[in-house]
Design a protein around this motif. Sequence first.
Motif, PDB file in Angstrom:
ATOM      1  N   THR A   1       0.933   9.007  -6.592  1.00 36.70           N
ATOM      2  CA  THR A   1       1.362  10.399  -6.460  1.00 36.70           C
ATOM      3  C   THR A   1       2.344  10.793  -7.556  1.00 36.70           C
ATOM      4  OG1 THR A   1       1.087  10.270  -4.054  1.00 36.70           O
ATOM      5  CG2 THR A   1       2.414  12.086  -4.910  1.00 36.70           C
TER       6      THR A   1
ATOM      7  N   VAL B   1      -3.550   9.881   0.634  1.00 35.82           N
ATOM      8  CA  VAL B   1      -3.302  10.108  -0.794  1.00 35.82           C
ATOM      9  C   VAL B   1      -4.597   9.948  -1.588  1.00 35.82           C
ATOM     10  CG1 VAL B   1      -2.149   9.165  -2.841  1.00 35.82           C
ATOM     11  CG2 VAL B   1      -0.860   9.538  -0.736  1.00 35.82           C
TER      12      VAL B   1
ATOM     13  N   TRP C   1       0.826  -1.208   0.000  1.00 34.06           N
ATOM     14  CA  TRP C   1       0.000   0.000   0.000  1.00 34.06           C
ATOM     15  C   TRP C   1       0.859   1.257   0.000  1.00 34.06           C
ATOM     16  CZ3 TRP C   1      -4.690  -0.547  -1.520  1.00 34.06           C
ATOM     17  CH2 TRP C   1      -5.407  -1.707  -1.244  1.00 34.06           C
TER      18      TRP C   1
ATOM     19  N   TYR D   1       0.803  15.290  -0.525  1.00 34.05           N
ATOM     20  CA  TYR D   1       0.302  14.973  -1.862  1.00 34.05           C
ATOM     21  C   TYR D   1       0.120  16.248  -2.684  1.00 34.05           C
ATOM     22  CZ  TYR D   1      -3.009  13.863  -5.556  1.00 34.05           C
ATOM     23  OH  TYR D   1      -3.635  13.758  -6.769  1.00 34.05           O
TER      24      TYR D   1
ATOM     25  N   SER E   1       0.734   4.108  -2.923  1.00 30.72           N
ATOM     26  CA  SER E   1       0.521   5.545  -2.702  1.00 30.72           C
ATOM     27  C   SER E   1       1.600   6.370  -3.392  1.00 30.72           C
ATOM     28  CB  SER E   1       0.483   5.847  -1.202  1.00 30.72           C
ATOM     29  OG  SER E   1       1.742   5.591  -0.597  1.00 30.72           O
TER      30      SER E   1
ATOM     31  N   SER F   1       0.053   5.442   4.236  1.00 33.41           N
ATOM     32  CA  SER F   1      -0.039   6.694   3.476  1.00 33.41           C
ATOM     33  C   SER F   1      -1.109   6.643   2.404  1.00 33.41           C
ATOM     34  CB  SER F   1       1.316   6.997   2.823  1.00 33.41           C
ATOM     35  OG  SER F   1       1.694   5.930   1.952  1.00 33.41           O
ATOM     36  N   ILE F   2      -1.679   5.469   2.133  1.00 28.10           N
ATOM     37  CA  ILE F   2      -2.588   5.342   0.996  1.00 28.10           C
ATOM     38  C   ILE F   2      -3.885   6.103   1.199  1.00 28.10           C
ATOM     39  CG2 ILE F   2      -3.613   3.192   1.861  1.00 28.10           C
ATOM     40  CD1 ILE F   2      -2.874   4.113  -1.824  1.00 28.10           C
TER      41      ILE F   2
END
Length: 911
Positions: free
Chosen positions: A485, A759, A477, A846, A481, A755-756
């Motif tokens: 990005t 994002v 994951w 992001y 992300s 972090s997904i």
Amino acid sequence: TFDKAVVIIIDALRYDFTVPFQGEAHYFHNALKVLHETALHEPEHAYLLPFIADPPTATLQRLKGLTTGTLPTFVDAGSNFAGTAIEEDNLVAQLQDAGKRLVHLGDDTWHALFPGYFDPNLTHAYDSFNVWDLHTVDNGVTQHLMPLLRSGASKWDVIFGHYLGVDHAGHRYGPDHPATKEKLEQMDQVIRDMISALDDKTLLVVMGDHGMDIKGDHGGESDDEVEAALWMYSKKAAFGHGHNGLKEPPRTAKERPVGQIDLVPTLALLLGIPIPFNNLGSPIAEAFVGPKKAAWQNLATVNALASAQIQRYQEKYSLVRGLGKDTFNVANGLWESALKTWNDSHQKNTWTADSFSAFAEYQAENLRVCRSLWARFDVPGMIYGIGILAGALAIVLLYSRSRAHDRIQDVAVFLRYMVIYAMGGLVFGACVGVAEAGPALLDSCLLGTSAGSIVGFGYATGSIRHEYPFPIPNSTWGWLSVVLTILPAIGFASNSFTIWEDEILLFLLATFAFAALVASLRQKITTDRVLGLFQSSLFLASTRLASLSRLCREEQMPYCRSTYYSSATSSTSAYWQLFIPYTVALVLPSFIKGYFYNTRSYAGSAVLWLGVVLRMTLVASAIYWTLDAADDNDWLDLSKRTLRLLKTSIAQLILGISFIAGTTYYYMATPCINIEMPDEANGDAAPQVQAKRKAMNVLGYGNMHGSRYFLLLANWLMAVILLQKPMGGGSIGLLALQILALLEMTDSIDLSRSSISPVILGLLGNFHFFKTGHQATPSSIQWESAFVALKTIRYPWSPLLVVFNTYGAQIVTAVAVPLVALWKQPPRKKGLLGDVAMAVATFILYFAVMNLATTMWAGWLRRHLMLYRIFSPRFMTGAVALLVVDLVGIFVAIGGVRWDFTSVNQVFGWP
């Protein structure tokens, strides 16, 4: 020359509004006939030409070009809400210096540009931004103009009248609407009345400052936006076409166009005043060639005067800028050649077309050089700026994704060192700026302060007790992300990617939904597997449904079909779209209620606010847009004033509930929980046993933070949905469902610290930016949103309403970010506040990456043909989006979390 002049600006008068159209006509065709009729049948008295504007096609910048003869700057478009006085030499100043009595009627933008120039007793200015009002300005101009023409000629020398009705009709309805036809027909009659009131000594000029696109908007550089019309009329025979023999007005704007800057020398010479010093335009030949055979001497003379002024300006400009002799080498050669031709013609008293064309060639070459010079870029400044952005991005990356133990406690250390080093950088920058002198002082100070704070963060990272290693993803994951990005960031180097960004975002969101679906199938617990499958499917379905809302930009044609408005040429909603707000009011609160039921959180403060207030405000929003449609289509037997009062009252009530009552309620709200005490309730235990028992059931305990914080998100949903058109409100409603589905997926797949999720929220914000009827183009800004809750422009509220409309999707996702860390998390979980900070920082990261990428590519492609049409608007859109999410994320989201923690911990104590 003429003793007097009446200069009329019909805002957004596109050239094809003025010429006959054969075939299946639109509403804007064949409504304003007088300009073409007089130019065709009285060519010695009138002429009609395409009048090409330099972008940006915003009114304030066009007025600068129309009065100074200079080229505008693209960034100047940002001052359209509040212009500043023109300091350059200009036509209005020259008229005043010549002792002319000046009168202005109409658009109040003129008074921002030329304060104190107009006779205060005869001048009448009107608010220029109320696009909902089609008649007040126009009727006011006509009401005061006609008496001055008929019986007050001794009181004035030059009248500037600026009509706004055509422009406002375009913004509100689009060009292909009966309202636009009505305004054009009104202008037709007004001009006929002006003609009948003129005398032989007065020049009448009618022009558009810009055009409008197929939706009625403007600001960019499409053909429809830059192709305005220019018409001049005189009772005496003063004009001609002997230089080209073409008496019929051009059928399209591609034939015989003149630049808007050409108006300045033309009017100056016709009125017998000096040409403004910084003018770059050329006299319009039709005004000087004479009514019979070509008067080449007169035409050569006026062009010689204009060229001499341009040559003086060129010499001064070269001296100030330190330009080399080779910069204007070709232009100077043409100047010498033109002078020689002039002298030969004068000595022989023989004037031909060459006498005129020699100066015309010089003017054209000089303008070409100036355009290239004024497109110069401060490359070192660009590099410094990109470096600062990259350094700031590194700070956010390191803080948000490094596996540090306690981010919250480290903040004080970071801030201390960053402030100390920033002050040192400020002093150093000031010293450098003073040493270099000139306007570089402020830039040096800002650069030194920014660089110092970045160095301070680096020093603090090395001295802090916790390690902050370079963050490398350690899960699938995490890498996903990064890919989601980096791919858009790289894609902004392509104009095709930037044009089709909305479709690319749809693909990326669908990719995440599919990955979540696959991950859900791999869950060992059946409940998590079923929940994950349902939520990922709901997320995907909502994404696909939202993608049906589309506003196409010009470059996407013919492969795109707009659905946001009733048609591609309209700025109003279709009748069936009015059902969307009612559907949102019916469905959205019920869905939210269902999510709260799943966690036993539909209790306490949630019952009133989500079950009653949210639904009532959404219904009120639907009523607002129904009344707006009734106002547009005259469905109700009510006056416009009454309808406007009803609409603004409803909008103000909704915004008051959202921001004033909503914020107060959120601050005072208790956790969304129910407490059950089984034994006491049943009375089946002895009194001695009841006294000893302290056990109780807290329903909603597992989602206490998430459910209570969601009340804040509901407040912003109410406001943002109101400020969107019906189709946009439906998009924001789907966004709310996608946020809830994402939160459930985050819990079932255990992504709360990944972090997904932040994002994906960033992707959702940008995706729904397009789905709410926006594009990364100036012309897609929905200026009318400034009047949803206001009758006139009021600062700072009007610009704020436009920001909430434009960036509503990013604002909603910014407010929702803390839920990623709070949803279904126990209230006494250790490090929960740090998780919130990490999620918010990742979300900002992001947008920082998007901003850095668009900035870099705009700088790298600064000579690209599509710079001002595609790359610069996307760069500015990204910069403003980053600023908005920074402010909302820090002050609203983090501030809201603080209130949430205080409320919950007053009940259960601090962890």
